[in-house]
Design an enzyme around this catalytic site. Sequence first.
Site, PDB file in Angstrom:
ATOM      1  N   ILE B  26       0.815  -1.216   0.000  1.00 37.57           N
ATOM      2  CA  ILE B  26       0.000   0.000   0.000  1.00 37.57           C
ATOM      3  C   ILE B  26       0.841   1.255   0.000  1.00 37.57           C
ATOM      4  O   ILE B  26       0.405   2.277  -0.486  1.00 37.57           O
ATOM      5  CB  ILE B  26      -1.096   0.032   1.088  1.00 37.57           C
ATOM      6  N   GLU B  31      12.097   4.594   4.172  1.00 34.40           N
ATOM      7  CA  GLU B  31      12.640   3.679   5.164  1.00 34.40           C
ATOM      8  C   GLU B  31      11.895   2.349   5.213  1.00 34.40           C
ATOM      9  O   GLU B  31      12.482   1.316   5.496  1.00 34.40           O
ATOM     10  CB  GLU B  31      12.557   4.345   6.538  1.00 34.40           C
ATOM     11  N   ASP B 150       7.163  13.443  13.180  1.00 40.14           N
ATOM     12  CA  ASP B 150       6.813  13.764  11.786  1.00 40.14           C
ATOM     13  C   ASP B 150       5.300  13.977  11.715  1.00 40.14           C
ATOM     14  O   ASP B 150       4.601  13.310  10.970  1.00 40.14           O
ATOM     15  CB  ASP B 150       7.252  12.624  10.864  1.00 40.14           C
TER      16      ASP B 150
END
Lengths: 185, 257
Positions: B26, B31, B150
Amino acid sequence: MLRTYQLENLPVPHEVHVALFSNITNAADLRKQLIAGNADFEYAFIDATTIVSLAHALAAAHMSLHRLLVSGKLRTHNAHSEIVYNLSPTNNITEAFRRFGVSDKTTSLLAIKVSHSKQPHTAADVEKHLRDVIQGDFVEVSDATLARQTDWSKVKKYYKMQVPQDRLEDAETEVLGKMVMSVVG
Amino acid sequence: MGDTTTIPAPFTITPAVQIPTPKTLIKQGAEAIVYRTTYLLPTIPSLLKYRPPKAYRHPILDARLTKHRCLSEARLLIRARSLGIPVPAVYFVDESRGEIYMECIEGDSVRDVLDDMLMQEGGEGKVDALMVKMGEAVGKLHAADIVHGDLTTSNVMVRRKVRKGLLCAAQEEVVEHVEDEGVVLIDFGLGSMSTAEEDKAVDLYVLERAFASTHPKAEKLFKDVLEAYQRSYKKSKPVMRRLQGVRMRGRKRTMIG
């Protein structure tokens, strides 16, 4: 009736046999056999009051099979003792067995037997043996029957659940997370 | 092996082959690669976050970094979950292979949902409710001294389906009014535990920038988020003060890197 599962995301052929008993009268004997290391009694004998749901039990079996068949890093004697150990949120083996394993006072018992190419066990053999050695009532394994045995005061204490989870679903996933805790630290 | 002739077929012996669990890609990030798959039983949906080995790193270093990041992400998710902060539940971790199996959140990112809502007539009310939920979630997170690292509108999901019942008998129900359902914070890959006001202020600043860069009416929206944030995080005053400072100078305090 014994239930047999094949778990997802394990690349090696295997089966997990699960059986539930209530009104057990010979828990002390069963425990004695385990301590004596009797090979015929190589089962994960779990005190069913500490189990929240079927996924809870299967998750412990999954971790154990993963360690046995994929990473090859069992931390206890065999895949069955590893299942009991995996239920614990801590790394203390003695404590894990005292809390989650069969004790002399256990009256409801969840028995798990794993089968793989090196040690195959058919569901029929396992069921027959369990019926022979366990004195108690054979109960159909399901979320509903497991929920009837659950002792939430124990579960909350063992898994250090701080926030009350209103939904059973949330309590279940919290328990699954806490089981991973012993690995992630 | 037992007497196989007398026993019905599916329960005879351990099968010789194991059918691999299907997984669908998906998302692929820098990373990690994220797949949709299942956990334990074919009926239990799950998300697999896999950190593949990086060929350009020394193998030993690579293994260590992967393991460390995997564990720290799982740790944060579990901690947050047990404190009642809306994040995906962790099911299973294989840190040496860089795999985390977690709850699969069915829904869209706040970023996409906002665009849809703002297009609609009278979507404002829904947006307000969403902003409050977001602020509360971030407030709770920071109150637990967890920093996301983040925090963008893409990393906050809005559930479109909720799971009813226990995992083994899981059933999904479509949420009719998206704004009624809570938001879920995802991707703790850059997260950490921190009590520093600076780190929390930077989280807010990053979120503010994310709003500003994707949504024209951002200023008003982010104000709602901050209000809800302060309500759910009692000790947010120093963080708010620090946010002013961060706004003046940008995300980086030290001029390194």
